[in-house]
Scaffold this motif. Structure first.
Motif, short mmCIF file in Angstrom:
data_model
loop_
_atom_site.label_atom_id
_atom_site.label_comp_id
_atom_site.label_asym_id
_atom_site.label_seq_id
_atom_site.Cartn_x
_atom_site.Cartn_y
_atom_site.Cartn_z
N SER A 41 -1.64 3.90 -3.88
CA SER A 41 -1.18 4.31 -2.55
C SER A 41 -1.33 3.19 -1.52
O SER A 41 -0.66 3.18 -0.50
N ASN A 97 -8.00 13.51 -5.54
CA ASN A 97 -7.35 12.78 -4.45
C ASN A 97 -6.40 13.63 -3.64
O ASN A 97 -5.67 13.12 -2.80
N VAL A 157 4.92 -1.41 -12.13
CA VAL A 157 5.86 -0.73 -13.03
C VAL A 157 6.37 -1.73 -14.08
O VAL A 157 6.47 -1.40 -15.27
N TRP A 161 9.77 11.32 -13.53
CA TRP A 161 10.52 10.40 -14.39
C TRP A 161 9.59 9.70 -15.38
O TRP A 161 10.02 9.37 -16.50
N ILE A 162 8.33 9.51 -14.99
CA ILE A 162 7.41 8.79 -15.87
C ILE A 162 7.20 9.58 -17.16
O ILE A 162 7.38 9.06 -18.27
N THR A 180 -3.96 -3.77 1.92
CA THR A 180 -4.46 -3.78 0.55
C THR A 180 -5.63 -4.74 0.47
O THR A 180 -5.46 -5.95 0.49
N MET A 220 4.44 -4.66 -4.74
CA MET A 220 3.29 -4.56 -5.66
C MET A 220 3.47 -3.39 -6.63
O MET A 220 3.13 -3.50 -7.81
N LYS A 221 4.01 -2.29 -6.11
CA LYS A 221 4.26 -1.14 -7.00
C LYS A 221 5.28 -1.53 -8.06
O LYS A 221 5.16 -1.19 -9.23
N LYS A 259 -0.05 -0.75 5.67
CA LYS A 259 -0.90 -0.64 4.49
C LYS A 259 -1.70 -1.92 4.35
O LYS A 259 -1.14 -3.01 4.29
N ASP A 281 8.37 4.89 -7.84
CA ASP A 281 7.55 6.07 -7.54
C ASP A 281 6.57 6.28 -8.68
O ASP A 281 6.95 6.78 -9.75
N ILE A 282 5.34 5.89 -8.47
CA ILE A 282 4.33 6.10 -9.53
C ILE A 282 3.12 6.81 -8.93
O ILE A 282 3.05 7.01 -7.72
N TYR A 283 2.18 7.19 -9.80
CA TYR A 283 1.04 8.00 -9.37
C TYR A 283 0.19 7.28 -8.33
O TYR A 283 -0.58 6.39 -8.65
N GLU A 284 0.33 7.71 -7.09
CA GLU A 284 -0.38 7.03 -6.01
C GLU A 284 -1.88 7.34 -6.02
O GLU A 284 -2.65 6.65 -5.37
N THR A 285 -2.26 8.38 -6.74
CA THR A 285 -3.68 8.73 -6.75
C THR A 285 -4.46 7.88 -7.76
O THR A 285 -5.68 7.90 -7.76
N PRO A 337 12.65 2.22 -12.96
CA PRO A 337 13.61 2.80 -12.02
C PRO A 337 13.83 1.92 -10.80
O PRO A 337 13.11 0.94 -10.60
N TYR A 372 -3.31 3.33 -13.99
CA TYR A 372 -1.92 3.61 -14.37
C TYR A 372 -1.55 2.83 -15.64
O TYR A 372 -0.94 3.37 -16.57
N ASN A 403 7.32 11.66 -9.39
CA ASN A 403 6.82 10.85 -10.51
C ASN A 403 7.21 11.42 -11.86
O ASN A 403 6.82 10.89 -12.90
N TYR A 414 -0.66 0.05 -2.15
CA TYR A 414 0.21 -1.08 -2.53
C TYR A 414 1.48 -1.13 -1.68
O TYR A 414 2.00 -0.09 -1.25
#
Lengths: 535, 237
Positions: B132, A311, B143, A384-385, A283, B138-139, A281, B85-89, B81, B95, A382, B134
């Motif tokens: 996505s 997306n 969070v 859980w969010i 960045t 970084m994620k 990745k 796991d967060i919104y990668e889009t 958590p 976010y 996701n 990150y």
């Protein structure tokens, strides 16, 4: 040995009932039975409508001694199906598979892993391929007479159909992802390319040599003949099945087997490199300053949904198809206003008024805009969010509904106004159609939300499993069609004595009543159902 | 105050992940929650956060029950958590905006908070990038920022130091101290016993779903180290 072991693990991962349904059928038997009945209904509806067209076509072709052309149809339809599947899934199955980091360190030859991955992918293709082939095969054997040898050759030959599309379009899929990888709007570009391919195929297959035949498939005959001339495997397939030509059968099977082996050999190293590339990745630091923006909660959820939509290529391709086709139809009506009614009568064998044609076209297109039936599921890992935030379940659903209405309704309005201009329709008729499409959009949207509350599928590896293959997507599509049939029935009864405008208004009223009942349900039950989800 | 009263949770009617757990975490506490793999730490944290339901008992967060009044309860805390796991889009800023919208944070306040924490965690330059792209760390930072942006009264964290670089870990500990000095409470699970020993004023040890020791850190460990206590408790039948 290792190949079998891998295949067994991959099969459990991909084909387990729990994976397909999104829940354990042993624990939720009632739900499993309900969904099984709905799936059965969908299958019967599909096989019935698709089967009828091919049965009719077979009869016509048989009467002119050209039943073999049915085999060309079978070959081309399943080839297109394979192309679509490969375009969407090859990347995830072969070039960027999720378990690469687990499998690569294991002492398993790459060839074995690729072989097992290919078998799983081909299994998916073959299941849908044989589903599509079955009504065509039925028509062919019914009209041409059944014999075991022909049937066996048919089955054997069918296995060869997706191989060449698999090879070519796997590379195209890789090429598209490579070309667009460094672009800012990668997904949108990929989707545009896919739309061009798909609409191109649709245009070619449905518009060539339109000659006013009652069965739309008859219009494609010249196209089929043309393709047969330039793509030898079709000729081999037809020769093997209809003439029992051993040479054609061997040419078909051996050439495809050779191509498949060469493909596996060719991509062995490539797959390792594409998967490795997928791991890194980079960045990039963007000079653009991040600026915060405040929205209401519902707007914020709708915007989040829109971002997920743009997306996720399969999301755009499947659910964005309805709005795009509506606009295309509306624009097309400006140029072909004179022939629409004749064309429609020829295509569907129905001699009906323009208002009804517009209602059918827009109605079916709107029923395909069902993001609410899958968007909760698409939260996936996701989820859980949403669960840990102080957001009422109904607000989450309303935000998602808002997006769905934004997605479908403007396109329906544009299409209606374009139709109204090109036909032309009276002001009051146009107004009534606008009321109808609004009511339908609202109704399908809320219906989707309720379906998703009952049959969520949070456990998925690829969004395709949710958007295209989940019970939610399936149920909302066929459920909406049932409601459209109810609307149609009401319209038919009302217009026996009253005007079309009143008929349209009453259909809208029916939709709004259903919409209101479903909103009340969401108000009362959404929170309870939402709280039960454990991801 | 976070009050966990007689909470039990069973999976598939067989495995008892939490067995009548009672804990009280007060404002100003940094409460460490320690246990072996599968002991029930994540289950309890997810139960507090309203992510999973529990079978018995009650959890009150500053007077609001997570089962009876979940929305008000959820307004009091932020949950982080173990796996970000967060919104990668979305991009990082999108976010953070989403979370700030949920808590209705005014634009000036959220901008200040984003600027402060993004500078602190050194991710200001990548906020406009899609999540996505990150790394795991970084994620995790995004969070954490999303949790801090609305200044919660309670911070619930599941293994918060996993994936963070040493500097970010240090900064997070400083944030903890700052928050508790302002009256918030922190409840987090960890496997890093040294962190718990040095950072937490209170600890609880969970074994097979039951709390086997809890209280002030110095009372629990007495003259030994937390590691020795933990191993002794683990080896007890």
């Amino acid at each position: 040995m290792m190949f079998r072991r891998l295949l067994s693990v991959f099969s459990k991962e991909n084909f387990g009932f729990s994976r397909i349904l999104g829940f354990d059928p042993k624990k939720q038997k009632g739900k499993a039975i309900g969904i099984s009945i709905a799936i059965l209904y969908g299958l019967v509806a599909f096989l019935g409508s698709f089967g009828y067209m091919f049965f009719d076509l077979g009869e016509v072709l048989n009467s002119i001694g050209a039943l073999d052309i049915l085999l060309v149809y079978a070959f081309i339809y399943t080839t297109v199906l394979s192309i679509m599947f490969v375009l969407f899934r090859a990347n995830g199955y072969l070039f960027h598979y999720r378990d690469y980091q687990i499998l690569q360190p294991l002492p398993i030859p790459s060839r074995t892993i690729i072989g097992a991955k290919l078998v799983v992918m081909l299994t998916f293709i073959y299941v849908s391929l044989f589903l599509f082939l079955s009504p065509i095969a039925f028509s062919y054997f019914y009209h041409g007479g059944f014999d075991v040898l022909t049937f066996i050759i048919f089955l054997l030959s069918a296995f060869a159909i997706p191989i060449i599309p698999l090879v070519i379009f796997s590379f195209i899929s890789l090429l598209v992802s490579r070309l667009t990888a460094k672009m800012r709007h990668t997904n949108i570009i990929s989707v545009v390319l896919l739309f061009i391919v798909f609409l191109g195929i649709m245009y070619l297959s449905f518009s060539l040599n339109f000659s006013g035949n009652a069965n739309p498939l008859l219009n494609q005959q010249d196209f089929m003949d043309h393709i047969r001339g330039i793509y030898p495997p079709i000729g081999w397939f037809v020769g093997a099945v209809s003439n029992h030509s051993i040479i054609d059968l061997l040419l078909l099977l051996l050439s495809n087997a050779a191509i498949l082996i060469l493909f596996v050999l060719a991509i062995q190293k490539m797959i390792v490199s594409t998967n490795q590339r997928g791991l890194s990745k980079v960045t990039r630091k963007i000079a653009k300053v991040a600026v915060a923006k405040r929205r209401t909660l519902i707007q914020s959820i709708a915007v989040k949904e829109a971002r997920t939509f743009v997306n996720t290529p399969i999301y755009i391709f499947n659910i964005g198809f309805g709005p795009i086709i509506m606009v295309i139809l509306g624009v097309a009506s400006i140029f072909f206003a004179d022939t629409i009614q004749t064309y429609f009568a020829a295509e569907f064998g129905l001699n009906i008024g323009m208002e009804l044609i517009i209602l059918i076209l827009i109605g079916f297109s709107l029923s395909m805009v069902y993001s609410t039936a899958v968007s909760l599921s698409l939260e996936g890992k996701n989820f859980w969010i949403l669960k840990s935030l102080p957001i009422p379940a109904k607000t989450v659903l309303y935000g998602k509904m808002l997006f769905n209405v934004y997605l479908g309704l403007p396109a329906a309005f544009i299409a209606t106004l374009l139709f109204s201009y090109s036909i032309p329709l009276s002001f009051i008729t146009t107004l009534m159609i606008l009321v109808f499409v609004t009511s339908l959009s609202l109704m399908v949207t809320v219906f989707g939300s309720i379906i998703n509350l009952f049959v969520p599928k949070f456990d998925f590896r690829n969004p395709v499993e949710v958007v295209k293959q989940s019970a939610g997507a399936f149920l909302v599509l066929f459920g909406s069609w049932i409601i459209l049939v109810l609307d149609g029935f009401l319209f038919y009864q009302v217009t026996k004595t009253l005007s079309n405008e009143v008929g349209i208004l009453l259909m809208s009223l029916l939709n709004l009543i259903l919409f209101s009942i479903m909103v009340i349900f969401i108000e009362k039950k959404a929170e309870t159902l939402f709280m039960k989800f454990e991801v | 105050m976070l009050v966990i009263h007689n909470v039990s949770k069973t999976y598939n009617n067989k495995t008892k992940a939490c067995d009548r757990i009672n804990l009280t975490i007060e404002p100003g506490d940094i409460y460490g929650f320690i246990g072996h793999n599968g002991a029930g730490k994540t289950t309890l944290l997810k139960s507090i956060a309203g992510i999973i339901n529990f079978d018995e008992g009650d959890i009150q967060i500053f007077g609001y029950s997570i089962q009876d009044d979940p929305l008000n309860a959820k307004r009091q805390f932020a949950y982080i958590p173990d796996n970000p796991d967060i919104y990668e889009t979305l991009t990082g800023i999108q976010y953070l905006d989403f979370i700030a919208d949920v808590f209705d944070i005014p634009l000036d306040r959220r901008s200040d908070a984003i600027d402060r924490y993004a500078t602190m965690f050194e991710i200001k330059d990548v906020l406009s990038n899609p999540i996505s792209s990150y790394s795991h760390g970084m994620k995790q930072k995004i969070v954490i920022m999303s949790a801090l942006i609305h200044q919660p009264k309670a911070l619930l964290l599941d293994e918060p130091f996993v994936g963070l670089d040493p500097k970010a870990s240090y900064l997070l500990k400083e944030v903890f101290k700052d928050m508790v000095s302002k009256g918030s409470l922190i409840f987090f699970s960890t496997h890093v016993l040294e962190v718990a020993e040095k950072l937490c004023n209170k600890v609880a040890i969970i074994k097979n779903g039951k709390i086997v020791a809890n209280g002030l850190t110095e009372d629990v460990i007495k003259d030994e180290s937390l590691e020795q206590i933990f191993m002794e408790l683990l080896n007890e039948s």
